[in-house]
Design a protein around this motif. Structure first.
Motif, PDB file in Angstrom:
ATOM      1  N   UNK A 109       8.386  -0.998   3.450  1.00 51.62           N
ATOM      2  CA  UNK A 109       7.675  -0.254   2.411  1.00 51.62           C
ATOM      3  C   UNK A 109       7.811   1.228   2.704  1.00 51.62           C
ATOM      4  N   UNK A 110       6.963   2.047   2.106  1.00 47.85           N
ATOM      5  CA  UNK A 110       7.063   3.492   2.271  1.00 47.85           C
ATOM      6  C   UNK A 110       6.401   3.960   3.567  1.00 47.85           C
ATOM      7  N   UNK A 111       7.069   4.884   4.222  1.00 49.63           N
ATOM      8  CA  UNK A 111       6.573   5.475   5.465  1.00 49.63           C
ATOM      9  C   UNK A 111       5.193   6.089   5.303  1.00 49.63           C
ATOM     10  N   UNK A 112       4.867   6.616   4.116  1.00 49.69           N
ATOM     11  CA  UNK A 112       3.598   7.329   3.937  1.00 49.69           C
ATOM     12  C   UNK A 112       2.376   6.469   4.254  1.00 49.69           C
ATOM     13  N   UNK A 113       2.517   5.141   4.206  1.00 43.12           N
ATOM     14  CA  UNK A 113       1.392   4.269   4.538  1.00 43.12           C
ATOM     15  C   UNK A 113       0.971   4.411   6.000  1.00 43.12           C
ATOM     16  N   UNK A 243      10.512  19.069  -0.362  1.00 39.30           N
ATOM     17  CA  UNK A 243      11.293  18.754   0.832  1.00 39.30           C
ATOM     18  C   UNK A 243      11.741  17.310   0.824  1.00 39.30           C
ATOM     19  N   UNK A 244      12.422  16.916   1.900  1.00 37.96           N
ATOM     20  CA  UNK A 244      12.815  15.516   2.034  1.00 37.96           C
ATOM     21  C   UNK A 244      11.567  14.671   2.248  1.00 37.96           C
ATOM     22  N   UNK A 245      11.524  13.535   1.574  1.00 36.30           N
ATOM     23  CA  UNK A 245      10.347  12.660   1.630  1.00 36.30           C
ATOM     24  C   UNK A 245      10.794  11.285   2.133  1.00 36.30           C
ATOM     25  N   UNK A 246      10.731  11.063   3.463  1.00 31.90           N
ATOM     26  CA  UNK A 246      11.124   9.762   3.988  1.00 31.90           C
ATOM     27  C   UNK A 246      10.276   8.655   3.368  1.00 31.90           C
ATOM     28  N   UNK A 247      10.942   7.668   2.836  1.00 32.79           N
ATOM     29  CA  UNK A 247      10.205   6.629   2.091  1.00 32.79           C
ATOM     30  C   UNK A 247      10.435   5.249   2.680  1.00 32.79           C
ATOM     31  N   UNK A 248      11.318   4.454   2.085  1.00 32.22           N
ATOM     32  CA  UNK A 248      11.445   3.059   2.507  1.00 32.22           C
ATOM     33  C   UNK A 248      11.866   2.958   3.974  1.00 32.22           C
ATOM     34  N   UNK A 249      11.192   2.068   4.675  1.00 33.51           N
ATOM     35  CA  UNK A 249      11.399   1.939   6.112  1.00 33.51           C
ATOM     36  C   UNK A 249      10.922   0.569   6.576  1.00 33.51           C
ATOM     37  N   UNK A 250      11.285   0.223   7.789  1.00 33.91           N
ATOM     38  CA  UNK A 250      10.672  -0.923   8.463  1.00 33.91           C
ATOM     39  C   UNK A 250       9.572  -0.360   9.340  1.00 33.91           C
ATOM     40  N   UNK A 251       8.327  -0.729   9.050  1.00 31.52           N
ATOM     41  CA  UNK A 251       7.242  -0.278   9.911  1.00 31.52           C
ATOM     42  C   UNK A 251       6.483  -1.479  10.467  1.00 31.52           C
ATOM     43  N   UNK A 252       5.925  -1.268  11.657  1.00 30.25           N
ATOM     44  CA  UNK A 252       5.312  -2.361  12.398  1.00 30.25           C
ATOM     45  C   UNK A 252       4.090  -1.850  13.153  1.00 30.25           C
ATOM     46  N   UNK A 253       3.202  -2.757  13.536  1.00 34.20           N
ATOM     47  CA  UNK A 253       2.058  -2.389  14.358  1.00 34.20           C
ATOM     48  C   UNK A 253       2.553  -1.901  15.717  1.00 34.20           C
ATOM     49  N   UNK A 254       2.049  -0.758  16.158  1.00 35.98           N
ATOM     50  CA  UNK A 254       2.516  -0.151  17.403  1.00 35.98           C
ATOM     51  C   UNK A 254       2.349  -1.088  18.599  1.00 35.98           C
ATOM     52  N   UNK A 255       1.246  -1.792  18.679  1.00 42.17           N
ATOM     53  CA  UNK A 255       1.021  -2.717  19.793  1.00 42.17           C
ATOM     54  C   UNK A 255       2.089  -3.807  19.817  1.00 42.17           C
ATOM     55  N   UNK A 256       2.467  -4.299  18.630  1.00 43.94           N
ATOM     56  CA  UNK A 256       3.486  -5.352  18.557  1.00 43.94           C
ATOM     57  C   UNK A 256       4.840  -4.794  18.990  1.00 43.94           C
TER      58      UNK A 256
END
Length: 358
Positions: A109-113, A243-256
Motif C-alpha cells: 500500500x502507500x508509504x504514508x500509512x 516534491x517526489x511522493x513515495x507511494x506504493x511499497x511493501x511495508x511490515x511491522x518493525x518487530x516482525x
C-alpha cells in the motif's frame, strides 16, 4: 460366495484408486499455489519447504501495485524459496488494518500509512519502495468539468476516494487545503476502484474523484471524465505536491522485520528483481505476464494504462532521498494527528534489504 468376494475385492481396489487420485490431486493443488509461470521449482519438496508469507494488497489489479502480482507471475518468489499468498482489499487502508491486526505479515500500500501509524504508537516500516510518485489521478466527470477546473472548485462537491482514511483520501484533502479550502468544504465518497468508481461517476454520485490505472484509462476511453491532476510521473508529483511522493511499497511491522530478516531479504530480492525487469521490458510485455482478467478494458487499453503509470516506479526499491519529508509536509497540512506530532522519519522505512540485493 465367489461373486461376493470378487465384488468386495473390486470395491477395495476402487477405493484404493480413489485415495491415490485424491492424494495426487492434493499434491498438485499445493503445487498450484506456487508462482504461475515459474521457470524453476515446481518440485513438491521445494513447495513444502518454502517459507510461507501472506501479503495483503490494497487492490491487486491496480497498476500502482503491479509489482506484487508480477513478482508472483515471474516466479521470483518461488525462486527465493518463498510461498507467498497475495490477498486483496479495495483500499490501502484496509491492507494496513490487516497488517496491524496480525492477519498478514506484509502489506502492499502507500508509504504514508507508516507515518500516520507512528502517531498511533504503531511501528511499521517500508522495506521495499516500489514508487516515487503517487500514480494517482484526479478525474472530473464531463458533467462537472465546467464547474471544477482546479481544487479551488472542490467546495460543495462530492469527491470519490477508494476508501475513507485511504491515501486517495489523504491526497484529496491535501489538494483542497493547499488550494485554500477546509476538509469540511467537500464530501468524500468511498467509491472504491474499477467498476464501482466508474459507475459512481456515470451516475453522478461523485463529481470528481481520485483513482489509478487501469480505471483512469477506462474512464478516458469511455469519454466519462477528464484529467484534472495527473500524479503518475515524478514531474506530476512535484507540480501537485511539491516534491517526489513515495507511494506504493511493501511495508511490515518493525518487530516482525527484525525477527525475520532472512525472509524479508528474500522478499526484497524478489521485488527488486521485478522492478528491474519492469524497467527493461515494454508495457505490452508486462501486460502479457499479468492475469488475463486484469485487462478488463482490453489488452491494448491495459498496456496503455501500464505505459502511463510506469514512470512512477523506482528501479531499485530505494526510498527517494527527499520523499519522506514531502509526505510528512503533505500529511501535516490537513491531518490533526500529525500536525503537532513529531515523526521520526528514519523509523518509517529501511533501505537495509534493498541495498543488499545483488
Amino acid at each position: 460366495m465367489r461373486t461376493r468376494t470378487t465384488m468386495i475385492a473390486l470395491a477395495g481396489a476402487l477405493a484404493l484408486t480413489t485415495l491415490t487420485a485424491c492424494a495426487n490431486d492434493a499434491s498438485s493443488g499445493s503445487g498450484s499455489s506456487s508462482d504461475a509461470g515459474a521457470a524453476t521449482d515446481g518440485a513438491t519438496t521445494a513447495a513444502k519447504d518454502a517459507t510461507k508469507v501472506k501479503i495483503m494488497v490494497g487492490g491487486l489489479d491496480k497498476v500502482i501495485y503491479l509489482p506484487a502480482m508480477l513478482s508472483k507471475q515471474l516466479g521470483y518468489f518461488s525462486a527465493e524459496g518463498l510461498d507467498v499468498t497475495l490477498m486483496s482489499e479495495p483500499a490501502g487502508v484496509d491492507a494496513t488494518t490487516a497488517l496491524v491486526s496480525g492477519d498478514v505479515q506484509g502489506a502492499v500500500g502507500f508509504y504514508d500509512h507508516t507515518l500516520d501509524l507512528q502517531t498511533k504508537h504503531k511501528s511499521v516500516e517500508s522495506v521495499v519502495q516500489f514508487a516515487q510518485a503517487p500514480g494517482e489521478v484526479e478525474v472530473v466527470s464531463n458533467k462537472a468539468a465546467g464547474d471544477i477546473t482546479s481544487a479551488k472548485d472542490f467546495k460543495g462537491k462530492r469527491l470519490g476516494v477508494t476508501g475513507l482514511g485511504s491515501s486517495t483520501d489523504f491526497l484529496t484533502k491535501y489538494l483542497a487545503v493547499h488550494n485554500g479550502l477546509k476538509v469540511s468544504d467537500f464530501t468524500p465518497i468511498a467509491a472504491g476502484a474499477g467498476q464501482t468508481f466508474i459507475a459512481a461517476m456515470q451516475q453522478g454520485s461523485i463529481h470528481a474523484g481520485m483513482t489509478t490505472d487501469p480505471t483512469v484509462a477506462q474512464i478516458l476511453d469511455k469519454g466519462i471524465g477528464k484529467v484534472l491532476y495527473d500524479m503518475r510521473t515524478p514531474e506530476g508529483s512535484r507540480q501537485a505536491l511539491g516534491g517526489l511522493y513515495p507511494s506504493s511499497s511493501l511495508y511490515m511491522n518493525t518487530d516482525w522485520v527484525n525477527g525475520h530478516k532472512d525472509t524479508v531479504q528474500k522478499l526484497a530480492n524478489a521485488f527488486v528483481k521485478t522492478l528491474r525487469w519492469m524497467s527493461s521490458h515494454s508495457p505490452e510485455e508486462i501486460a502479457a505476464k499479468m492475469p488475463a482478467d486484469y485487462a478488463q478494458g482490453g489488452k491494448d487499453l491495459y498496456a496503455q494504462a501500464i505505459k502511463s503509470t510506469l514512470p512512477m516506479f523506482t528501479t531499485d526499491g530505494v526510498m527517494p532521498a527527499d520523499g519522506p519529508q514531502t509526505v510528512e509536509s503533505v500529511l501535516k497540512a490537513f491531518n490533526p494527528n500529525l500536525k503537532n506530532a513529531t515523526v521520526d522519519l528514519e523509523k518509517t522505512y529501511t533501505t537495509e534489504f534493498v541495498k543488499n540485493v545483488k
